[in-house]
Every structure is written in C-alpha cells, then in structure tokens.
Design an enzyme around this catalytic site. Structure first.
Site, mmCIF file in Angstrom:
data_model
loop_
_atom_site.group_PDB
_atom_site.id
_atom_site.type_symbol
_atom_site.label_atom_id
_atom_site.label_comp_id
_atom_site.label_asym_id
_atom_site.label_seq_id
_atom_site.Cartn_x
_atom_site.Cartn_y
_atom_site.Cartn_z
ATOM 1 N N SER A 1 -0.882 -3.563 10.318
ATOM 2 C CA SER A 1 -0.845 -4.327 9.335
ATOM 3 C C SER A 1 0.734 -5.089 9.418
ATOM 4 C CB SER A 1 -0.588 -3.639 7.852
ATOM 5 O OG SER A 1 -1.726 -3.012 7.613
ATOM 6 N N CYS B 1 1.526 -7.392 11.715
ATOM 7 C CA CYS B 1 2.091 -7.687 13.089
ATOM 8 C C CYS B 1 1.411 -8.876 13.649
ATOM 9 C CB CYS B 1 1.514 -6.326 14.063
ATOM 10 S SG CYS B 1 2.551 -4.968 13.686
ATOM 11 N N TYR C 1 -1.839 -3.643 -6.542
ATOM 12 C CA TYR C 1 -1.439 -4.286 -5.209
ATOM 13 C C TYR C 1 -2.726 -4.182 -4.401
ATOM 14 C CZ TYR C 1 -0.101 -5.209 -0.537
ATOM 15 O OH TYR C 1 -0.165 -5.770 0.687
ATOM 16 N N ASP D 1 -8.781 -9.638 9.746
ATOM 17 C CA ASP D 1 -8.351 -8.230 9.320
ATOM 18 C C ASP D 1 -9.366 -7.142 9.664
ATOM 19 O OD1 ASP D 1 -6.407 -6.669 8.128
ATOM 20 O OD2 ASP D 1 -7.495 -6.489 6.231
ATOM 21 N N LYS E 1 -9.597 -2.392 2.265
ATOM 22 C CA LYS E 1 -9.159 -1.221 2.835
ATOM 23 C C LYS E 1 -10.238 0.073 2.666
ATOM 24 C CE LYS E 1 -5.724 -3.585 4.897
ATOM 25 N NZ LYS E 1 -6.092 -4.264 6.289
ATOM 26 N N ARG F 1 0.808 -1.154 0.253
ATOM 27 C CA ARG F 1 0.071 0.217 -0.008
ATOM 28 C C ARG F 1 0.760 1.289 0.097
ATOM 29 N NH1 ARG F 1 -1.877 0.960 4.460
ATOM 30 N NH2 ARG F 1 -1.211 -0.868 5.457
ATOM 31 N N HIS G 1 -10.136 -2.348 11.984
ATOM 32 C CA HIS G 1 -9.308 -2.972 11.478
ATOM 33 C C HIS G 1 -8.701 -4.152 12.671
ATOM 34 C CE1 HIS G 1 -4.669 -3.093 9.778
ATOM 35 N NE2 HIS G 1 -5.370 -3.834 9.109
ATOM 36 N N ARG H 1 2.608 -12.089 -0.432
ATOM 37 C CA ARG H 1 1.035 -12.405 0.174
ATOM 38 C C ARG H 1 0.455 -13.919 -0.459
ATOM 39 N NH1 ARG H 1 -1.191 -8.712 4.178
ATOM 40 N NH2 ARG H 1 0.579 -6.880 4.152
ATOM 41 N N ASN I 1 -1.811 -14.926 12.148
ATOM 42 C CA ASN I 1 -1.404 -15.877 12.770
ATOM 43 C C ASN I 1 -1.986 -16.264 14.099
ATOM 44 O OD1 ASN I 1 0.373 -16.424 10.803
ATOM 45 N ND2 ASN I 1 2.116 -15.597 11.592
HETATM 46 O O1 SAT Z 1 -3.799 -3.277 2.541
HETATM 47 S S1 SAT Z 1 -3.574 -4.803 2.362
HETATM 48 O O2 SAT Z 1 -4.742 -5.137 2.662
HETATM 49 O O3 SAT Z 1 -3.148 -5.241 1.179
HETATM 50 C C1 SAT Z 1 -2.603 -5.361 3.511
HETATM 51 C C2 SAT Z 1 -2.346 -4.732 4.684
HETATM 52 O O4 SAT Z 1 -1.524 -3.814 4.854
HETATM 53 O O5 SAT Z 1 -3.077 -5.111 5.859
HETATM 54 MN MN MN Z 2 -4.654 -5.229 7.473
#
Ligand code: SAT
Ligand code: MN
Length: 586
Positions: free
Chosen positions: A246, A248, A195, A273, A204, A67, A224, A364, A252
């Site tokens: 993002s 972090c 991307y 997410d 997002k 991003r 988020h 990714r 997982n």
């Molecule tokens: O922004 S993305 O969804 O591509 C991945 C992230 O930064 O969380």
């Molecule tokens: Mn994210």
C-alpha cells in the site's frame, strides 16, 4: 419465504437494532438523497461546485485514518490455518467478543443494505457481496468502488451465494474496533472504523482476504496487484500485473503517462489495487479487476506524478482527510501550484505551514474508473486480460536494484515471497521500517502464507506459458540520500525492458539474484542519467544479498513445515550464489 439475503438482514437487524432499514438500489435519486443527508449532518462538505462539481470532502475521526492491521483477524477453527503472519482468534471466541459491540450499535441510525458485484458484470469470474453498514459515507464510497444495488440483487436472486459483511461505525473508539474474517463460512464483521480498507468490505476484506481463501480452494489467485497494458509502437498491447505494498505507487504506475510516448509506448489502466487471476480457457493466466473505482493516496499526486487522475477527480469524487482551500478546493502536500493561504487542515482547523502536514499523509481520493481517460478498452473484458509479466516491488532505500528478472516461475515465487518494503502511512504504526511483505499480501492473505506460497507454485504448473516474473525498486537512494531514479512516467523505460525481455530482444547480465539489464539494454535517451548513477541503480552487492538471505531465512523459519520445499531450495541456491560471487575478484 425470505431469501437467504433477507434472512441475514433480518438477523443482523435483530442484533444491531437500527431505526430504519434501507435497501440500496444504486440509483441517482437515492445517491442525491444520501448526499443531502450527509451535507446536512456534516459527514460531507461540498467542494467548489464550479471547479469540483458533485465532489465532497469527508473528515474522519482523527483516530480513524488508516487500516489497523493489529485489530484485523483471520478466524479459523485451527490456528495453523491462519498461519504465523495473521492475527488469529477462534471463530466462536471472536463472535463472543465482537457480538456485544454490534448489539444495539445501530439504534437511532439507518441500516443500509448494499448488494454489490466484484468484477465486470458480464464476467464468469465476478462475485457478489452484500454489505450491511450504518455509514452513508461507506455507501457512497462503495457506489464508486464496486457495482452496487439493483444490478447485484437481480443477479443474486434467491441464491445464498454471496459474501455477507456486517459493518458498524460503533463508537469509533480504537479500543472497540475489530475487523474479523471468518473464511470458513465466508463472513466479515467490522466494527469501530469508517476508514476505507476497514469499512469498504468489498475491498481488502472480501476481494483479498476472503477471496484468497476461495481462490486457493478453486484454483485461481486473488492478489494485491495493479493491472496495466503496455502498448508498443505497432499497437500491440502486453498486459502486466504488479504487486507493491500500500502507498508504494501502484495507482501512479497503473495510470502513468509514458515518458516514451513519442516512441510509441503508452500505458493503459485495467486496475490499480487488486487482480483476480484465473487460468483462462486458452490456458493463459487472465486477470480481471474486481473494483470499479480508485481509492488512491492524495499527497504527492499532481499533474506530473499522475495527470490522468488529476483530471478524473475534477467531478463526482470523494476526498477524505485532505485540506481545504479558502475557495473550497481540495489541497494536499505535493499538489500543483504554490501553497495557498487560508487553508483549513484535515482536522478542520485553520492551518499555518509548519511541522504538521495540512492533509493527512494517508488522505485519499475515491474516483470512478469511468472518469479516468486512460482506462484500457479491455478493462471490463469478461475473460480478463492475458498476463505476460508479473512485477514485484517495494520501497527500499538500499539493496534492491532498479529491476531484475527471475530465472523462472519457481525462482520468481521466491522473489515475491522474500519481498521487503519500508512501511508507509497506509497502516497505523511506525513509518519507514523495513518489513517482509510477501507478494505485498502480508496484511491481506486470508490463510497460512506458507500454503499461499505453495499455491503460487502450483499455479505456475497449471498455466500454459507462465508469465515472466520481475522485481523493481523505484526508491533506491544514493549516498547523499537522493532518489537515483526519476520514477513516475520514466518507469515506462523499465516496463519496456521487460517487454523486450519477454520478446527476446533485450540483453541481461546474470547475477546471484537473477538477470539485471545489460549495459545499453535499457532505453535511457533523454534522461541524463550518469554512468555512476546507472551502475549504482543496477548494482547487486553480494554482501547485501548474503545478509538479505539471512533475514529471509529467519522469516521463512516462522512457517515451519508449511514452507514449500522449493522455496527452501531457492534459499539455499541464493546463499551459494552470493558466496560464489563473493570470492570472484572484480
Ligand atoms: O486499505 S485501503 O484499501 O484502505 C488502502 C490501502 O492500504 O491499500
Ligand atoms: Mn492496496
């Protein structure tokens, strides 16, 4: 008579001038045709059909790998509506600047119209978006990440109740790249990037930036956050949501194989997410996952850190910017097994191990939730799952202890608002710099963040039993630079402490920043953690926190009178608490 979505598609086609328009229906046939086309033009490289059937590698343009927050704008009539943490342009100015980049941008290309649903199809909280794109990779990714095609179009019918998003790869030149949002008219324009977070507009752009704006107006929250369920030995499941920046470890954590499984504690995944949280008819805060797949960071993922996703991505998966083995299998730093020979790096060049990683650090996987075996049985529950705990966290080598609990909701909002984390490869820019990232929403809040804090405080007043709020830091390091906490599956021990706190079973010590686990209240058997390490993990240093309060004071000052009075009070309270404890001899 055209429907509202048809009119918008016609208008967009007049601007971008595609050779052809395809309305995406989401069918398997259509997907097969798209894949064929991408294999032919090199957008997709087929992975080993024996070990990774129906899975593909995509290599992006080397300058389009993350991003780009500095090219992302919130365009409101008044600058103050976007607030001090967003890039801002006036809507007309933004359109005048970006429209020429769309003019003829799809000449000779196919325009895909992708209707999609965010949230479980049967949920009263789901929303419809329509993305127009000239990228087949985006279509294939949207197919994994949301519910696309006929299901969405049927649901939309003649309604104008959808969020339009216009996307074109343009020429992929970062100097002609813009991701612009018009929250007042609920519109997204993105040009110049293929991307993930820049181009999959349901993620997002809609599910966070536009949705956060809508959520404030309508009295709900777009966050988020991952959502997980912690099952206890009696089989009862307690749901928690967690906001980390993002890269972090949200994915997982959400898919963790519990280190306390033999004691009856298991983790179930609802989302990794984004969480949309509403006050349910029962007065509880309830969360749905607007997405249908996972767009996770590949490097570091292996059968120890995330066995569930390693199994899931063995078929029907898209991999972006990972390396490729001679056997046509994906490879990245930290994957299982010995480093192979004959690797091709993420740029498609022969690779020899050296300074540069073979896979891009922000490479990714894109994998459907339906392939993940640890999904909660309630992950598509229409009402959402009831949230009992909210967790904030960041990546901090120092200062923040492993875990602490806020004193109440208002103090918890302060904890979230003052979150900080070291930057990662998920954004273009420096890595490892500590930045304030309130509620992990710094790049994703679609309006003035001062008002956003106020909205959080207001939500706490509206929920019958506000969730307990915690802060975690898995990344604290010792004097030798090593991580103090084992992380991954052992993080369940911290979740268990939270559950025990909620249920009134675990003891805690009060510190200036909130409650930390009392000695003996964390389940640590089998970990081999020394007393010194534990002390260091849980240490709250008054000087550190006095400095922290100073830094957050400067951050808060940016919001001027848009900062809620309650947070000013919390700030003063932290300052006086750190001073008080500083004079108490140990
Ligand atoms: O922004 S993305 O969804 O591509 C991945 C992230 O930064 O969380
Ligand atoms: Mn994210």
């Amino acid at each position: 008579m055209s429907t509202p979505v048809e009119s918008w598609v016609e208008e967009s086609a007049r601007l971008t001038k595609p050779a052809k328009i395809v309305w995406v229906d989401g069918s398997a046939d259509e997907h097969a045709r798209l894949v064929d086309g991408m294999l032919r033009d090199g957008t997709f490289i087929e992975l080993n059909p024996k070990t990774y059937p129906d899975s593909y590698l995509h290599r992006s343009s080397p300058t389009d790998v993350a991003r780009t927050e500095h090219l992302t704008y919130i365009c409101t009539r008044e600058k103050s509506e976007a607030g001090p943490t967003n890039n801002w342009m006036a809507p007309e100015q933004a359109k005048d600047m970006v429209r020429p980049l769309f003019d003829g941008a799809m000449a000779g290309r196919t325009m895909y119209v992708v209707p999609y649903i965010l949230g479980p199809v049967a949920s009263p909280y789901c929303r419809i978006g329509v993305e127009i794109t000239d990228s087949a990779y985006v279509v294939a990714s949207m197919r994994i990440m949301s519910r696309i095609g006929k299901v969405a179009l049927d649901r939309l019918g003649h309604s104008k109740n959808f969020v339009p998003g216009l996307h074109s790869l343009g020429d992929l030149d970062p100097s002609r790249r813009f991701i612009v949002h018009f929250p007042e008219e609920q519109l997204i324009w993105s040009v110049g990037s293929g991307y993930g977070g820049n181009a999959l507009l349901g993620k997002k752009c809609f599910a966070l930036r536009i949705a956060s704006w809508i959520a404030r107006q309508e009295g709900w929250m777009a966050e988020h956050m991952l959502i997980l369920g912690l099952e206890d030995p009696s089989g009862k499941i307690t749901y928690m949501s967690a906001a980390f920046p993002s890269a972090c470890g949200k994915t997982n954590l959400a898919m963790m194989v519990s280190g306390l499984e033999d004691q009856g504690y298991r983790v179930w995944t609802v989302g990794d997410d984004i969480a949309w949280m509403h006050v349910g008819s029962d007065g509880q805060l309830r969360a749905i996952n607007p997405e249908a797949g996972f767009f996770g960071v590949a490097p570091g993922t292996n059968s120890r850190t995330n066995p569930n996703v390693m199994k899931a991505l063995r078929r029907d998966t898209i991999l972006t910017n990972v390396a490729l083995t001679a056997e046509k299998e994906p490879w990245w730093e930290g994957i299982d097994g010995a480093p192979p020979t004959g690797l091709t790096n993420w740029r498609g060049e022969p690779y020899t191990f050296g300074k540069e990683p073979a896979a891009h650090p922000n490479s990714r996987y894109t994998v459907p939730a339906s392939q993940v075996t640890c999904m909660s049985k309630d992950w598509e529950s229409p009402e959402g799952v009831p949230i009992s705990a909210i967790i904030f966290g960041g990546r901090r080598a120092r200062v923040a202890p492993l875990v602490y609990q806020s004193r109440n909701w208002q103090h918890g909002v302060y904890v979230g608002a003052t979150m900080a984390s070291e930057t990662t490869a998920a954004n273009t820019g420096a890595v490892g710099v500590t930045r304030r990232d309130p509620m992990a929403m710094l790049p994703f809040c679609g309006y003035n963040m001062g008002d956003y804090f106020g909205h959080w405080l207001e939500m706490g007043r509206r929920v019958k039993h506000p969730p307990a709020i915690f802060h975690v830091n898995w990344f604290r390091r010792g004097a030798d630079g090593r991580y103090l906490w084992p992380g991954y599956g052992e993080n369940v021990r911290v979740l268990k402490w939270m559950l025990d706190r909620i249920e009134g079973r675990a003891a805690a010590d009060e510190t200036p920043i909130g409650y930390v686990p009392a000695r003996g209240s964390l389940t640590l058997d089998g970990l081999n953690l020394s007393k010194d390490t534990l002390d260091e993990l849980l240490r709250v240093d008054s000087t550190d926190w006095a400095n922290e309060a100073e830094a957050t004071g400067a951050f808060f000052a940016r919001f001027g009178d848009r900062l809620p009075e309650e947070l000013r009070q919390e700030q003063e309270s932290l300052i006086s608490r750190t001073q008080k404890t500083a004079v108490v001899p140990k």
